[in-house]
Design an enzyme around this catalytic site. Sequence first.
Site, PDB file in Angstrom:
ATOM      1  CG  ASP A  19      89.604  38.666-125.771  1.00 53.85           C
ATOM      2  OD1 ASP A  19      90.023  39.264-124.771  1.00 53.85           O
ATOM      3  OD2 ASP A  19      89.223  37.475-125.760  1.00 53.85           O
ATOM      4  CE  LYS A  22      87.901  45.225-123.749  1.00 55.39           C
ATOM      5  NZ  LYS A  22      87.741  44.003-124.543  1.00 55.39           N
ATOM      6  N   GLY A  46      91.975  40.597-120.038  1.00 59.46           N
ATOM      7  CA  GLY A  46      93.378  40.494-120.425  1.00 59.46           C
ATOM      8  C   GLY A  46      93.589  41.473-121.560  1.00 59.46           C
ATOM      9  CG  HIS A  47      92.456  45.010-121.418  1.00 62.17           C
ATOM     10  ND1 HIS A  47      91.785  46.116-120.965  1.00 62.17           N
ATOM     11  CD2 HIS A  47      91.515  44.038-121.538  1.00 62.17           C
ATOM     12  CE1 HIS A  47      90.506  45.822-120.826  1.00 62.17           C
ATOM     13  NE2 HIS A  47      90.308  44.568-121.157  1.00 62.17           N
ATOM     14  CD  GLN A 230      85.083  41.556-118.674  1.00 59.11           C
ATOM     15  OE1 GLN A 230      84.503  42.425-118.046  1.00 59.11           O
ATOM     16  NE2 GLN A 230      86.295  41.163-118.340  1.00 59.11           N
TER      17      GLN A 230
HETATM   18  P1  GDP Z   1      91.396  43.406-125.328  1.00 56.35           P
HETATM   19  O1  GDP Z   1      90.997  42.430-124.282  1.00 56.35           O
HETATM   20  O2  GDP Z   1      90.227  44.037-126.001  1.00 56.35           O
HETATM   21  O3  GDP Z   1      92.386  44.430-124.827  1.00 56.35           O
HETATM   22  O4  GDP Z   1      92.151  42.567-126.461  1.00 56.35           O
HETATM   23  P2  GDP Z   1      93.257  41.416-126.226  1.00 56.35           P
HETATM   24  O5  GDP Z   1      94.533  42.076-125.861  1.00 56.35           O
HETATM   25  O6  GDP Z   1      92.730  40.359-125.333  1.00 56.35           O
HETATM   26  O7  GDP Z   1      93.316  40.770-127.666  1.00 56.35           O
HETATM   27  C1  GDP Z   1      93.626  41.514-128.797  1.00 56.35           C
HETATM   28  C2  GDP Z   1      94.840  40.848-129.476  1.00 56.35           C
HETATM   29  O8  GDP Z   1      94.987  41.363-130.788  1.00 56.35           O
HETATM   30  C3  GDP Z   1      96.145  41.159-128.776  1.00 56.35           C
HETATM   31  O9  GDP Z   1      97.002  40.060-128.931  1.00 56.35           O
HETATM   32  C4  GDP Z   1      96.682  42.363-129.542  1.00 56.35           C
HETATM   33  O10 GDP Z   1      98.104  42.447-129.492  1.00 56.35           O
HETATM   34  C5  GDP Z   1      96.229  42.046-130.940  1.00 56.35           C
HETATM   35  N1  GDP Z   1      95.935  43.195-131.795  1.00 56.35           N
HETATM   36  C6  GDP Z   1      95.327  44.370-131.470  1.00 56.35           C
HETATM   37  N2  GDP Z   1      95.124  45.113-132.572  1.00 56.35           N
HETATM   38  C7  GDP Z   1      95.605  44.402-133.607  1.00 56.35           C
HETATM   39  C8  GDP Z   1      95.644  44.617-135.033  1.00 56.35           C
HETATM   40  O11 GDP Z   1      95.184  45.619-135.556  1.00 56.35           O
HETATM   41  N3  GDP Z   1      96.199  43.630-135.790  1.00 56.35           N
HETATM   42  C9  GDP Z   1      96.706  42.477-135.252  1.00 56.35           C
HETATM   43  N4  GDP Z   1      97.207  41.569-136.077  1.00 56.35           N
HETATM   44  N5  GDP Z   1      96.671  42.245-133.931  1.00 56.35           N
HETATM   45  C10 GDP Z   1      96.108  43.178-133.119  1.00 56.35           C
HETATM   46  P1  IMO Z   2      88.655  41.330-122.080  1.00 59.71           P
HETATM   47  O1  IMO Z   2      88.521  42.561-121.194  1.00 59.71           O
HETATM   48  C1  IMO Z   2      86.826  37.725-123.638  1.00 59.71           C
HETATM   49  C2  IMO Z   2      84.160  35.551-120.925  1.00 59.71           C
HETATM   50  C3  IMO Z   2      84.600  34.181-120.444  1.00 59.71           C
HETATM   51  C4  IMO Z   2      83.243  33.508-120.317  1.00 59.71           C
HETATM   52  C5  IMO Z   2      82.352  34.637-119.810  1.00 59.71           C
HETATM   53  C6  IMO Z   2      82.145  34.630-118.292  1.00 59.71           C
HETATM   54  O2  IMO Z   2      90.043  40.839-122.226  1.00 59.71           O
HETATM   55  O3  IMO Z   2      87.954  41.582-123.378  1.00 59.71           O
HETATM   56  P2  IMO Z   2      83.716  35.320-116.279  1.00 59.71           P
HETATM   57  O4  IMO Z   2      85.044  34.793-115.839  1.00 59.71           O
HETATM   58  O5  IMO Z   2      83.742  36.781-116.619  1.00 59.71           O
HETATM   59  O6  IMO Z   2      82.605  34.994-115.337  1.00 59.71           O
HETATM   60  O7  IMO Z   2      83.394  34.515-117.632  1.00 59.71           O
HETATM   61  O8  IMO Z   2      82.989  35.844-120.181  1.00 59.71           O
HETATM   62  N1  IMO Z   2      85.121  36.647-120.671  1.00 59.71           N
HETATM   63  C7  IMO Z   2      85.866  37.217-121.618  1.00 59.71           C
HETATM   64  N2  IMO Z   2      85.991  36.933-122.931  1.00 59.71           N
HETATM   65  N3  IMO Z   2      87.493  38.760-123.102  1.00 59.71           N
HETATM   66  C8  IMO Z   2      87.355  39.088-121.802  1.00 59.71           C
HETATM   67  O9  IMO Z   2      87.883  40.197-121.258  1.00 59.71           O
HETATM   68  C9  IMO Z   2      86.558  38.259-120.980  1.00 59.71           C
HETATM   69  N4  IMO Z   2      86.236  38.267-119.665  1.00 59.71           N
HETATM   70  C10 IMO Z   2      85.347  37.279-119.497  1.00 59.71           C
HETATM   71  O10 IMO Z   2      85.426  33.544-121.379  1.00 59.71           O
HETATM   72  O11 IMO Z   2      82.777  33.151-121.596  1.00 59.71           O
HETATM   73 MG    MG Z   3      91.337  40.443-123.741  1.00 58.28          MG
END
Ligand code: GDP
Ligand code: IMO
Ligand code: MG
Length: 435
Positions: A19, A22, A46-47, A230
């Site tokens: 998270d 990416k 979840g991206h 991840q």
């Molecule tokens: P990922 O799994 O690495 O793609 O990241 P996620 O989408 O799960 O979580 C990142 C969260 O931070 C999302 O809600 C994005 O919209 C938000 N986000 C990304 N970059 C920034 C930033 O520079 N500032 C803020 N405030 N939010 C950001």
């Molecule tokens: P993105 O790509 C954050 C975590 C789960 C749990 C552990 C194992 O959005 O960064 P799993 O279902 O993979 O067997 O769970 O990994 N986990 C993540 N945490 N971002 C993710 O993906 C994750 N995918 C799995 O919360 O701790």
């Molecule tokens: Mg994510």
Amino acid sequence: MNQPTSNRSVVVLGTQWGDEGKGKIVDLLAAQADLVVRYQGGHNAGHTLIVNGEKLVLHLVPSGILQANARNLIGNGVVISPAALKKELDDLENRGIQTKGRLGIAPNCTVIMPYHEALDRMREVALGSQAIGTTGRGIGPAYEDKIARRGLCMGDLLDGDRLQAKLEPVMDYHNFVLTQYFQDKALDISRVRDEALQLGAILEGYLSDVTDELHRARDAGLKILFEGAQGTLLDIDHGTYPFVTSSNTTVGGACTGSGIAPCDIDYVLGITKAYTTRVGAGPFPTELHDDAGQHLGERGKEFGATTGRSRRCGWLDAVALARAVKLNGVTGLCVTKLDVLDQLQEVKICTGYLLHDQPIDGYPADRDQWSDLQPRYETMPGWQQDTRGIKSREQLPDTAQVYLNRMEELIGAPIHILSTGPERDEGTVLVNPFG
Ligand code: GDP
Ligand code: IMO
Ligand code: MG
């Protein structure tokens, strides 16, 4: 700072517990890419992409899907739930985003079947207070089947006889575990088979020799963006085992999960938040249980993009990040969510750990030491000014610049991208990874 010249293959990966942002960065860089490739993980990812106020959360489809120039590929290392993929594709088509002809899926991708989800759920229940806190998507059990050489792949869903022959022994085995060990219900083989065949027929048009597409693209000098899922600390080998996911989230996964060679990677972009978050259970030395932690969670909107769970929040961990830089051969860092720190009076960076009150050198060698680590901090003044959407490093308040300079020093890699807001255009590319 070294300015890379014309890199053709760029890997984007997470350096923390996932998270890191990416999705946002892959979407941004995909404007320059011919191909965007997912290579590990599954719909546990979840991206989030936010473009002109519109939010899109992707789980399996690569984050290049909004950029018309990019073809998107899912490599052999990804575990695919055909049902989840179909839903995601339907959602995209309903939003007017075309996927046909723009998405290719390796026939060798291991599939996540309903029994994997049942096993994931039952294992977590059985672990009780020791549960991993998985996403419940069947990721671990599907990768186990792959490694145990009984996994089914996308190509198996195209032919009823082939599917039946492989499914029967696997389901006999898993139904035995579900009923006899977990005291749960057995799943009906013919129902699972029929559903899988139906989904196979729908997804067949997307299947493509992804590895061959990548080799041809390399030969033709095209630009390829690899999208990790991840993060490094969730890596099955190098992460905080057993509180990890079941794939190699570190850079090697890009090779094994797509079929390109290590020498074909020209640049690795390591993404880190300006602080740290983690979803699910497991050690987290810099976790905060105070007002500052709550502030990060609220201002950073730290809720899981896949499960909606609250993310645990804490200070930046430079020790873990320095390890991630080495593990992945990070060329440049992308720091996201700097804006989330804007209102804090002071900010901290973890510069070392104590183990049983004794300082240790760097990253713990033995994974069981993780749960006993105490962070040692360096404290700096906050900047208490808005950084959202700034367009250069010089525009930042002095104290924010000091924070970033110290990050670079401690982590051992230069910052090439800075993100200060969730929208695609909020932030600045200081050094273009593609050169
Ligand atoms: P990922 O799994 O690495 O793609 O990241 P996620 O989408 O799960 O979580 C990142 C969260 O931070 C999302 O809600 C994005 O919209 C938000 N986000 C990304 N970059 C920034 C930033 O520079 N500032 C803020 N405030 N939010 C950001
Ligand atoms: P993105 O790509 C954050 C975590 C789960 C749990 C552990 C194992 O959005 O960064 P799993 O279902 O993979 O067997 O769970 O990994 N986990 C993540 N945490 N971002 C993710 O993906 C994750 N995918 C799995 O919360 O701790
Ligand atoms: Mg994510």
